[in-house]
Write an enzyme that holds these catalytic residues in place. Structure first.
Site, PDB file in Angstrom:
ATOM      1  N   HIS A   1      40.289 -23.295  24.824  1.00  0.00           N
ATOM      2  CA  HIS A   1      41.638 -22.758  25.003  1.00  0.00           C
ATOM      3  C   HIS A   1      42.329 -23.419  26.206  1.00  0.00           C
ATOM      4  O   HIS A   1      43.471 -23.872  26.110  1.00  0.00           O
ATOM      5  CB  HIS A   1      41.577 -21.243  25.232  1.00  0.00           C
ATOM      6  CG  HIS A   1      40.991 -20.496  24.074  1.00  0.00           C
ATOM      7  ND1 HIS A   1      41.724 -19.698  23.248  1.00  0.00           N
ATOM      8  CD2 HIS A   1      39.711 -20.435  23.597  1.00  0.00           C
ATOM      9  CE1 HIS A   1      40.946 -19.168  22.315  1.00  0.00           C
ATOM     10  NE2 HIS A   1      39.719 -19.609  22.509  1.00  0.00           N
TER      11      HIS A   1
ATOM     12  N   ASP B   1      48.282 -17.198  24.958  1.00  0.00           N
ATOM     13  CA  ASP B   1      47.242 -17.442  23.964  1.00  0.00           C
ATOM     14  C   ASP B   1      47.260 -16.321  22.934  1.00  0.00           C
ATOM     15  O   ASP B   1      47.105 -15.143  23.275  1.00  0.00           O
ATOM     16  CB  ASP B   1      45.885 -17.470  24.680  1.00  0.00           C
ATOM     17  CG  ASP B   1      44.827 -18.181  23.889  1.00  0.00           C
ATOM     18  OD1 ASP B   1      44.754 -17.940  22.669  1.00  0.00           O
ATOM     19  OD2 ASP B   1      44.080 -18.975  24.479  1.00  0.00           O
TER      20      ASP B   1
HETATM   21  C1  UDX Z   1      36.105 -22.560  20.628  1.00  0.00           C
HETATM   22  C2  UDX Z   1      36.549 -22.600  19.161  1.00  0.00           C
HETATM   23  O1  UDX Z   1      35.645 -22.748  18.192  1.00  0.00           O
HETATM   24  C3  UDX Z   1      37.778 -23.391  18.950  1.00  0.00           C
HETATM   25  O2  UDX Z   1      38.073 -23.631  17.615  1.00  0.00           O
HETATM   26  C4  UDX Z   1      38.839 -22.612  19.596  1.00  0.00           C
HETATM   27  O3  UDX Z   1      40.070 -23.249  19.459  1.00  0.00           O
HETATM   28  C5  UDX Z   1      38.484 -22.475  21.052  1.00  0.00           C
HETATM   29  O4  UDX Z   1      37.201 -21.905  21.246  1.00  0.00           O
HETATM   30  P1  UDX Z   1      34.621 -24.642  21.587  1.00  0.00           P
HETATM   31  O5  UDX Z   1      33.472 -24.030  20.910  1.00  0.00           O
HETATM   32  O6  UDX Z   1      34.474 -24.983  22.989  1.00  0.00           O
HETATM   33  O7  UDX Z   1      35.923 -23.741  21.392  1.00  0.00           O
HETATM   34  O8  UDX Z   1      34.981 -25.968  20.756  1.00  0.00           O
HETATM   35  P2  UDX Z   1      36.201 -26.956  20.744  1.00  0.00           P
HETATM   36  O9  UDX Z   1      37.463 -26.293  20.329  1.00  0.00           O
HETATM   37  O10 UDX Z   1      35.786 -28.078  19.905  1.00  0.00           O
HETATM   38  O11 UDX Z   1      36.405 -27.412  22.246  1.00  0.00           O
HETATM   39  C6  UDX Z   1      35.469 -28.097  22.997  1.00  0.00           C
HETATM   40  C7  UDX Z   1      36.158 -29.079  23.903  1.00  0.00           C
HETATM   41  O12 UDX Z   1      35.216 -29.516  24.854  1.00  0.00           O
HETATM   42  C8  UDX Z   1      36.694 -30.303  23.187  1.00  0.00           C
HETATM   43  O13 UDX Z   1      37.978 -30.634  23.648  1.00  0.00           O
HETATM   44  C9  UDX Z   1      35.714 -31.402  23.565  1.00  0.00           C
HETATM   45  O14 UDX Z   1      36.303 -32.680  23.711  1.00  0.00           O
HETATM   46  C10 UDX Z   1      35.187 -30.931  24.878  1.00  0.00           C
HETATM   47  N1  UDX Z   1      33.810 -31.405  25.073  1.00  0.00           N
HETATM   48  C11 UDX Z   1      32.794 -30.907  24.333  1.00  0.00           C
HETATM   49  C12 UDX Z   1      33.576 -32.378  26.013  1.00  0.00           C
HETATM   50  O15 UDX Z   1      34.505 -32.849  26.677  1.00  0.00           O
HETATM   51  N2  UDX Z   1      32.299 -32.800  26.201  1.00  0.00           N
HETATM   52  C13 UDX Z   1      31.254 -32.323  25.502  1.00  0.00           C
HETATM   53  O16 UDX Z   1      30.124 -32.755  25.747  1.00  0.00           O
HETATM   54  C14 UDX Z   1      31.507 -31.330  24.532  1.00  0.00           C
END
Ligand code: UDX
Length: 471
Positions: free
Chosen positions: A21, A118
């Site tokens: 988020h 949000d």
């Molecule tokens: C969760 C939800 O599943 C998502 O759909 C919602 O919008 C927000 O909450 P999350 O599980 O963290 O989020 O997944 P994601 O939305 O994919 O966000 C992760 C972020 O962390 C991405 O921007 C990714 O680039 C970043 N990341 C992840 C890194 O920079 N490094 C990593 O090693 C792993």
């Protein structure tokens, strides 16, 4: 005569305090700063501290000479948020109690043009009531996931919910726009719970209340989710689809450096490792910032990866594996296979990794940011959704966008190995072609003349008009 130029509109932005988020709302912030708006960004003390430790975002945003400030929130729940129960608790208790009054005072005391809050929570709608400040709801999930959340009352009315019996492959016929391909197992994860429980009721209420907001912002683009956006529009007419935000920001600030928004320390050594690998030869594996796996699941993935014979870069977050009492010894064949073909990091610079020519596929939990980042770089996906919106995202990845294969509800080394081979060998060209096509559409949407480009301009103009209206 007063010759002072009018001050720019002032937007307050409030993200739910979690990586996915905060990340997308900071991207939006910078896009609005580029359009010369003033921004106050509410952030938890913990996330503020992490950004200061692991990124240059503070100095980066401060370079918008005086237009930006963080407003740090103290006293928020700072425990784990890896289950829907934990997320629900913070949504229902800590946030309304701590942020509700703070937000209300901010809206009453400062000259605020609008609040972008949000849409994962609804207390900002209550905090803004009677202040005259319009609330724009920002959903950080896909339009398809939001539409499923929103449609829960209709799913109950039609009898699709609660799920009866154990057959998760049964079709869902009452979710408009998804009749041809949606199964019970593809519904957001909370739909598998009792419809009378607190989380279920909470998520349904919050989604439905989006209609009370002045407008709805979604981090998506029309060529990806057009038919579903049209469905939502029948209930929320004022929608701005302005994504993929990370790429949109890069397109509008191409001459400037950008900052990562990571709440974890990035290990950049993996880029050097990728530099030595052949094009499209590496499988990147990451389950985002919240998902956890049992040790048993970890071992299934590990065997699946090693047995596939592919090179792999795997993000093992410090808190990825649920602690168990059993033996932690790693079998020799896994150790050797990893030494030969694998690389592990605690947190990767993901956008950079996905843009690297050596990456050929992404084994992902289909969090929405990860999904969009993969789409922009034309990287085919292997999906293993964990919770919430991810179950429906992965169905769209496989059945609608044809960008990869979905392994949901399985965790078996043989299936993992087979799926990796299917995506990276047997059907490689098919997936690369559809991924390239979608990447091109994503880029077109954020360039001049594209839908997201136009919608962002419209958003900025509309916020400016709100400012004039309130003077
Ligand atoms: C969760 C939800 O599943 C998502 O759909 C919602 O919008 C927000 O909450 P999350 O599980 O963290 O989020 O997944 P994601 O939305 O994919 O966000 C992760 C972020 O962390 C991405 O921007 C990714 O680039 C970043 N990341 C992840 C890194 O920079 N490094 C990593 O090693 C792993």
């Amino acid at each position: 005569m007063d010759t002072k130029p009018p001050s720019p509109p002032h937007v307050v932005i409030f993200p739910f305090p979690a990586q996915g988020h905060v990340n997308s709302m900071l991207k939006l912030t910078e896009l609005l700063l580029e359009a010369s708006l003033n921004i106050t960004f509410l952030i938890s003390a913990k996330d503020h501290d992490r950004l200061a430790r692991f990124t240059t975002v503070h100095s980066h945003l401060n370079s918008y000479s005086g237009h930006f400030r963080f407003h740090v929130i103290h006293g928020l729940y700072e425990g784990p948020m890896v289950t829907e129960e934990q997320q629900s608790l913070i949504m229902a208790e800590s946030l309304p109690k701590v942020v509700g009054p703070l937000l209300r005072n901010l809206l009453l005391d400062s000259q605020v043009t609008c609040l972008i809050a949000d849409g994962f929570t609804d207390f900002p709608l209550d905090a803004a009531q009677g202040t005259g400040v319009p609330v724009i709801s920002f959903r950080t999930i896909s339009a398809c996931a939001f539409w499923a959340y929103f449609s829960v009352p209709e799913l109950i009315e039609s009898g699709d919910l609660p799920i009866q019996g154990t057959n998760l492959d049964e079709r869902i016929l009452s979710l408009k726009g998804m009749e041809g391909f949606l199964r019970r197992r593809d519904l957001p994860s909370f739909c598998r719970s009792d419809i009378n429980n607190k989380i279920f009721q909470q998520i349904t209420r919050i989604s439905r209340r989006t209609t009370e907001a002045h407008a709805l912002l979604i981090n998506t683009f029309d060529d990806l989710e057009g038919p579903i956006i049209s469905q939502i529009q029948q209930h929320c007419p004022n929608i701005y689809t302005i994504g993929p935000l990370h790429a949109h920001l890069k397109a509008r600030t191409s001459s400037k450096t950008t900052s990562s928004n990571s709440l974890f320390e990035e290990d950049k050594t993996c880029i050097t490792w990728l530099d030595q690998k052949a094009p499209k030869s590496v499988l990147y594996v990451s389950f985002g910032s919240l998902a956890t796996v049992t040790r048993e699941q970890l071992m299934e993935f590990w065997y699946g990866l090693v047995n596939s014979g592919k090179l792999f870069l795997w993000v093992i977050r410090e808190d990825l594996v649920l602690k168990q009492d059993d033996e932690n010894k790693v079998p020799i064949e896994l150790e050797e296979g990893t030494k030969e073909r694998g690389y592990m990091v605690g947190w990767a610079p993901q956008e950079e990794v996905l843009a690297h020519p050596a990456v050929g596929a992404f084994l992902t939990h289909n969090g929405w940011n990860s999904t969009l980042e993969s789409i922009v770089e034309g990287v085919p996906m292997i999906s293993w959704p964990y919770f919430a919106d991810q179950q429906i995202n992965s169905r769209f990845v496989e059945a609608v966008w044809k960008l990869g294969l979905d392994m949901k509800d399985t965790c078996d080394r043989t299936i993992i190995e087979k799926t990796i081979k299917e995506v990276m060998e047997e059907r490689k060209m098919e997936f690369i072609e559809s991924a390239n096509r979608m990447a091109r559409l994503a880029k077109e949407s954020i360039n001049e003349g594209g839908s997201s480009y136009g919608n962002l301009n419209r958003l900025v103009e509309d916020i400016k008009m709100m400012g004039i209206g309130s003077k």
